[in-house]
Design an enzyme around this catalytic site. Structure first.
Site, PDB file in Angstrom:
ATOM      1  N   CYS A  15       0.842  -1.198   0.000  1.00 20.50           N
ATOM      2  CA  CYS A  15       0.000   0.000   0.000  1.00 20.50           C
ATOM      3  C   CYS A  15       0.872   1.240   0.000  1.00 20.50           C
ATOM      4  O   CYS A  15       2.105   1.156   0.048  1.00 20.50           O
ATOM      5  CB  CYS A  15      -0.935   0.011   1.213  1.00 20.50           C
ATOM      6  SG  CYS A  15      -0.042   0.098   2.787  1.00 20.50           S
ATOM      7  N   CYS A  18       3.504   1.636   2.716  1.00 16.97           N
ATOM      8  CA  CYS A  18       4.778   0.941   2.508  1.00 16.97           C
ATOM      9  C   CYS A  18       5.738   1.848   1.743  1.00 16.97           C
ATOM     10  O   CYS A  18       6.924   1.967   2.081  1.00 16.97           O
ATOM     11  CB  CYS A  18       4.566  -0.350   1.724  1.00 16.97           C
ATOM     12  SG  CYS A  18       3.537  -1.569   2.570  1.00 16.97           S
ATOM     13  N   ASP A 493      23.219 -35.058  13.005  1.00 13.69           N
ATOM     14  CA  ASP A 493      21.807 -35.302  13.303  1.00 13.69           C
ATOM     15  C   ASP A 493      21.568 -36.806  13.141  1.00 13.69           C
ATOM     16  O   ASP A 493      22.051 -37.412  12.187  1.00 13.69           O
ATOM     17  CB  ASP A 493      20.934 -34.511  12.330  1.00 13.69           C
ATOM     18  CG  ASP A 493      19.455 -34.717  12.596  1.00 13.69           C
ATOM     19  OD1 ASP A 493      19.018 -34.424  13.705  1.00 13.69           O
ATOM     20  OD2 ASP A 493      18.764 -35.206  11.684  1.00 13.69           O
ATOM     21  N   ASP A 694      19.932 -32.770   7.097  1.00  9.00           N
ATOM     22  CA  ASP A 694      19.301 -32.982   5.796  1.00  9.00           C
ATOM     23  C   ASP A 694      19.097 -31.689   5.028  1.00  9.00           C
ATOM     24  O   ASP A 694      18.580 -31.694   3.917  1.00  9.00           O
ATOM     25  CB  ASP A 694      17.978 -33.724   5.941  1.00  9.00           C
ATOM     26  CG  ASP A 694      16.955 -32.942   6.771  1.00  9.00           C
ATOM     27  OD1 ASP A 694      17.174 -31.743   6.997  1.00  9.00           O
ATOM     28  OD2 ASP A 694      15.958 -33.545   7.184  1.00  9.00           O
TER      29      ASP A 694
END
Length: 812
Positions: A15, A18, A493, A694
């Site tokens: 808008c 911003c 992990d 991962d």
């Protein structure tokens, strides 16, 4: 004040508020004169003082306000660079172009990586490079660019060969005539004007045709306010040539040195030729990766098989691959079973069995059966294309150690010129011998070698990155390659990294009464579980299938929440579940309780099997350790690293697995959001930490670590959170990556030691530092310019050759 205007695209605005927020934020920045945001076009126009601000400061301010400025990266192949100072000149020229946020030029790979805002034209970048005096290889696609680069390199080698041939044609007789005169074999002819004129006639084509590149290179460098290797060569040989002309004409006393100027040029051309060929070998990894691509594909369209160029394969095409053929693009198998050689992508030598539903990777080799698969990634989206792109970007990046070299290189040539003039003045004042002083001046200018310093780091990085890619190890940039060798701790992990990430049947303990009927009991359990969707049940079904056991259809299937399942199989009532299921159904346990307790102590899930009201077996299911995990941990220990395991499992399970693998420390019951905090804890303890995960669930921890290692699958190699991607899931790639980092950094240090040591030792020798000492050999007291040229020519070749030794490093 140097006022400058810039227009940038901005995303994230919703808008007018911003737009106003961005304007206010920019206007508060010192140096901004005016800031205007157009919400409709999503662009911001800024007028600012370039002496106080850079474009990156403005972009940083916009991002700090909560909005984004899109940017893109362009690759350019540069020609005409002769040393690290040339690369620095091109870098500066590119950074001055409007829309350029950053630029980095790699002298060894002869590539520029330019980060720009969208809309910046490649033509503007090319124009800036050409204005600086260098060339740009243009091409539409990456394949064409590589071909064009190869053609440009081959043309340069042909040019050097032609120069060398012409130079040798004139220099060899010139050198022989000079030696004949110096040994007194010509008598009175040696002092005749016509003889010196003959020497000059032989030297002139070498000086001004073979050596013309050094004059043009010097002009370009001086025009850009810098000095490079060309300046030293042109200056040194010109002094020798024109001093000899002056002596020949009687203007100056002394001895002519026409052969010195010619031999210097020919030796340096020879060195440049060998260097160009060696640099070509340093980039062979990319060529080999490009060569892996299939040229054509067999697709099925509208029921008809067609052979088409691989570039024409579309997403969704049904592709047919026969035994012995390469897979043209990435996809998912629809029909057929086969084994695929993926060694060229993952670095793993054993073929991988594939069946319907499995992914296949473009450029891998179908070893056995015919398969049909659906194309999912084509063109620049295939795994191989991404790998090539990552390796090119990584090879073009600069390692932190290179910054020191760049600082030295920026002042090296001017410093050498000052030293040479100073040495000339000192020897003239000390001896009054203009010939000896001139020889020292020429020797210093010729022996100095900025090329060796400029090539020391990037050539080793190029070869090391290529070696990694051939072994399924992708470094995101040179900084990651440099940091990896310093790591002192590796955090693994557990799920999907140390272990397979899916449950498997590990034990089948049967009661005494059913000791001879283990296969039948597994068949009953697996048949009952066919109606279940639970991962543990699927593991039992998979175990039976792998053993070739025929299964029956279950009847009256019932899933009992929190306990297990009940079903009728071949007329028998089968219960599979936990102890609570057995107790609630009044099952006789038949003395299997100790077996269940033992398996649970080993961090396995003990599932009871009862048939017709009698406990018949305990089936243990666990997330099994990956092949190679134990060896990987052992090799990490051999490299001197502390190995840490991180898991969300309870402490008993975690410590049981850690004991099997040989882990030093365990962080158990860790929530996904807390992984980064545990990495930070290790860093606070003084460890340099590598985190292995991962690349998705572990992204915050990978980003927090000093080096993040992502376990890839060969189909998604661009893992932004990690610094290093292992294309295969084999954990042994971690010690290989660290070993490669150590070998590469050792090579870089050897190269830098040679490059700096060479200049540090030989420049003072050339200046006459050993002249007062009688113990020094005479050839070192007065170093010949010809020897100096030979040493200079081969110093850069030796650095590149040393880097090429990395290709022979054994990572297994």
């Amino acid at each position: 004040m140097s006022e400058k205007a810039i227009t940038l695209p901005v995303t994230g605005m919703t808008c007018a508020n911003c737009a106003a927020t961005i304007e206010r934020s920019l206007r508060k920045l010192d140096g901004v004169k005016e800031a205007t945001v157009n919400l409709a076009s999503e662009r911001v126009s800024v007028i600012y003082d370039a002496g106080l601000l850079a474009e990156n400061d403005i972009i940083g301010r916009i991002r700090h306000a909560g909005y984004n400025v899109p940017q893109q990266t362009m690759e350019m192949a540069i020609t005409g660079m002769t040393c690290a100072n040339c690369a620095a000149t091109v870098t500066r020229a590119l950074r001055k172009v409007d829309g350029v946020l950053d630029a980095s030029v790699n002298f060894a790979s002869e590539r520029a990586t330019v980060t720009v805002v969208p809309g910046t034209s490649r033509e503007a970048l090319s124009a800036a490079v050409e204005k600086a005096g260098y060339g740009v290889v243009t091409a539409e696609t990456e394949d064409e660019l590589i071909d064009a680069e190869q053609a440009a390199r081959e043309a340069d080698i042909r040019h050097q060969v032609r120069r060398l041939g012409i130079g040798a044609l004139f220099t060899i007789p010139l050198f022989l005539l000079t030696m004949t005169r110096d040994f007194g074999l010509l008598g009175m002819w040696a002092h005749e004007l016509w003889f010196n004129g003959l020497l000059m006639a032989l030297a002139t084509p070498v000086q001004f045709y073979v050596g013309w590149d050094y004059y043009t290179g010097s002009y370009k460098a001086l025009r850009n306010g810098t000095a490079n290797m060309d300046v030293l060569v042109a200056l040194g040989t010109s002094v020798a040539y024109f001093y000899s002309v002056a002596v020949m004409l009687g203007v100056l006393p002394g001895h002519v040195y026409f052969e010195t100027a010619a031999v210097i040029i020919v030796l340096i051309v020879l060195g440049k030729l060998l260097e160009a060929r060696a640099k070509g070998r340093a980039s062979e990894a990319i060529k080999r990766l490009m060569g892996l691509q299939a040229k054509s594909a067999r697709v099925e369209r509208d029921g008809v098989e067609l052979d088409i160029p691989v570039e024409q394969v579309r997403v969704g095409d049904i592709v047919i691959v026969r035994p012995g053929e390469k897979v043209p693009v990435d996809g998912v198998i629809l029909e057929g079973h086969s084994a695929f050689d993926e060694s060229m992508i993952t670095g793993e030598s054993l073929p991988v069995d594939k069946q319907p539903g499995d992914m296949v990777i473009g450029a891998t080799l179908n070893k056995q059966g015919l398969v049909k698969f659906k194309a999912t990634q084509v063109g620049r989206e295939t795994a191989l294309a991404q790998i090539i792109r990552l390796v090119e970007q990584a090879q073009g990046s600069k390692a932190p150690i290179q910054k020191l070299v760049d600082r030295v290189s920026s002042v090296f040539v001017p410093a050498v010129i000052v030293v040479a003039i100073g040495a000339f003045a000192v020897w003239m004042l000390a001896t009054g011998d203009s010939t000896a002083a001139t020889v020292r001046l020429i020797t210093i200018l010729v022996i100095a070698c900025p090329c060796a310093m400029g090539l020391a780091t990037p050539t080793a990085i190029m070869v090391g990155m290529g070696k990694g890619a051939e072994n399924g190890i992708l470094f995101k940039n040179s900084e990651a390659l440099e940091r990896a060798h310093k790591l002192t701790a590796i955090v693994l992990d557990k799920t999907g990294t140390l272990t397979r990430g899916e449950p498997s049947v590990t034990d089948l303990a049967v009661s005494e009464s059913a000791a001879s009927d283990a296969a039948r009991l597994l068949a009953l359990a697996a048949s009952a579980e066919r109606g279940s969707e639970h991962p543990l049940g699927a593991a039992i079904v998979r175990a039976a299938q792998e053993r070739g056991i025929a299964l029956s259809a279950p009847h009256d299937f019932e899933a009992i929440t929190g306990q297990g399942i009940r079903a009728t199989v071949d007329g028998r009532t089968v219960l599979v579940g936990n102890l609570a299921l057995m107790v609630s159904n009044g099952v006789h346990l038949n003395g299997l309780e100790p077996e269940a307790e033992r398996l649970q102590r080993e961090a396995k899930t003990a599932m009871w099997l009862a048939v017709d009201g009698q406990a018949s077996a305990i089936i243990a299911v666990a997330d099994t350790i990956k092949d190679g995990s134990i060896e990987a941990v052992r090799r990490l220990h051999e490299l001197g690293l502390t190995v840490v395991m991180m898991t969300g499992d309870n402490r008993a399970t975690a410590h049981a697995i850690a004991a099997k693998v040989g882990i030093d420390r365990v962080f158990a019951e860790v929530k996904p959001g807390d992984k980064a905090a545990y990495v930070r804890q290790l860093q606070d303890e003084g460890y340099l930490v590598g985190m292995v995960g991962d690349g998705i669930n572990d992204a915050p921890a990978l980003a927090q670590a000093d080096v993040g290692f992502a376990i890839g699958t060969g189909t998604d190699v661009a893992m932004e959170a990690s610094d290093v991607t292992l294309i295969s899931g084999d954990l042994r790639g971690i010690p290989r990556a660290i070993a490669l980092s150590k070998s590469t950094m050792r090579t870089i240090k050897e190269n830098l030691f040679w490059a700096f040591g060479y200049n540090t030792v030989l420049i003072p020798v050339a200046a006459g530092a050993l002249a007062p000492f009688n113990w020094a050999p005479s050839f070192l007291q007065q170093l010949s310019p010809i020897l100096a040229a030979g040493a200079m020519a081969f110093s850069s070749v030796s650095v590149v050759t040393n880097s090429l030794r990395l290709r022979r490093v054994k990572l297994r």
